[in-house]
Design a protein around this motif. Sequence first.
Motif, short mmCIF file in Angstrom:
data_model
loop_
_atom_site.label_atom_id
_atom_site.label_comp_id
_atom_site.label_asym_id
_atom_site.label_seq_id
_atom_site.Cartn_x
_atom_site.Cartn_y
_atom_site.Cartn_z
N GLY A 13 -9.91 25.00 -24.66
CA GLY A 13 -10.82 26.07 -25.06
C GLY A 13 -11.08 27.07 -23.96
N SER A 14 -12.18 27.78 -24.09
CA SER A 14 -12.49 28.88 -23.17
C SER A 14 -13.62 28.54 -22.22
CB SER A 14 -12.83 30.14 -23.96
OG SER A 14 -13.95 29.89 -24.80
N THR A 15 -13.90 27.25 -22.04
CA THR A 15 -14.91 26.82 -21.07
C THR A 15 -14.28 25.81 -20.12
OG1 THR A 15 -15.67 25.02 -22.49
CG2 THR A 15 -16.82 27.13 -22.72
N GLU A 16 -14.90 25.61 -18.99
CA GLU A 16 -14.44 24.60 -18.04
C GLU A 16 -14.66 23.22 -18.66
OE1 GLU A 16 -16.63 25.36 -14.50
OE2 GLU A 16 -15.62 27.27 -14.16
N ASP A 126 -8.85 31.03 -18.92
CA ASP A 126 -7.85 31.95 -19.46
C ASP A 126 -6.70 31.24 -20.17
OD1 ASP A 126 -9.31 34.04 -18.37
OD2 ASP A 126 -8.14 34.07 -16.51
N ASN A 127 -6.59 29.92 -20.03
CA ASN A 127 -5.48 29.17 -20.62
C ASN A 127 -6.04 28.03 -21.46
OD1 ASN A 127 -3.12 27.88 -21.28
ND2 ASN A 127 -2.36 27.70 -19.19
N PRO A 128 -6.24 28.23 -22.77
CA PRO A 128 -6.92 27.22 -23.58
C PRO A 128 -6.05 26.05 -24.04
CG PRO A 128 -6.36 29.10 -24.94
CD PRO A 128 -5.97 29.45 -23.52
N ARG A 129 -4.75 26.08 -23.77
CA ARG A 129 -3.87 24.98 -24.19
C ARG A 129 -3.14 24.43 -22.98
NH1 ARG A 129 -2.41 24.75 -29.85
NH2 ARG A 129 -0.61 23.63 -29.08
N ARG A 130 -3.17 23.11 -22.86
CA ARG A 130 -2.55 22.44 -21.72
C ARG A 130 -1.58 21.37 -22.21
NH1 ARG A 130 -3.34 25.03 -16.98
NH2 ARG A 130 -5.42 25.88 -16.93
N GLN A 131 -0.62 21.08 -21.38
CA GLN A 131 0.30 19.99 -21.66
C GLN A 131 0.11 18.92 -20.59
OE1 GLN A 131 4.18 21.81 -21.75
NE2 GLN A 131 4.05 22.04 -23.98
#
Length: 138
Positions: A13-16, A126-131
Amino acid sequence: MSFTSTVLTVTTGSTETVTDLTRDCEQFLADTASGRDGLLHLFVPHATAGLALLETGSGSDTDLLTALHHLLPADNRWQHRHGSPGHGRDHVLPALIPPHATVPVLAGRMELGTWQSICLVDTNKDNPRRQVRLSFLG
C-alpha cells in the motif's frame, strides 16, 4: 537435497508497513519441505525494503517503524531525492534491515523462537507492490 523456490507478491500500500510473512512461509514449507530438514531463505529484490525477525501484535512492529523514523527521518537531508520527500532514506533502509533472511527448518517446520515472526519492512510509500522470493534447500 533438493531446491524449491517461489515468489510471493505482497501489496504493502501507500503507508509504511511491517507485514508478517510467517504464515506464507509455513504454507510454502508445508507444500515443499515434506517433513525434511533444511534451510528457508527469503530475499526481497528491492532497493528500499528489508526482512526482519521480530515479535508482532504487541507493538514491536510499530516500535520498529518509530525507531526507523528517528534513525532515518523522512526529510530533505538525503542525496537521493527522487520520489516522495525523504525517499532517500528508503534506500538506506536495507543497510540496517537486510533484504534477506535464512531460517533453519527441522522436520518441515521453521525453528523460530516463541515470539519471532518473519516480516517484510517497507517504508517506501511510492512502491505499493513487493516481491519476496522464498527458497527451500533440504
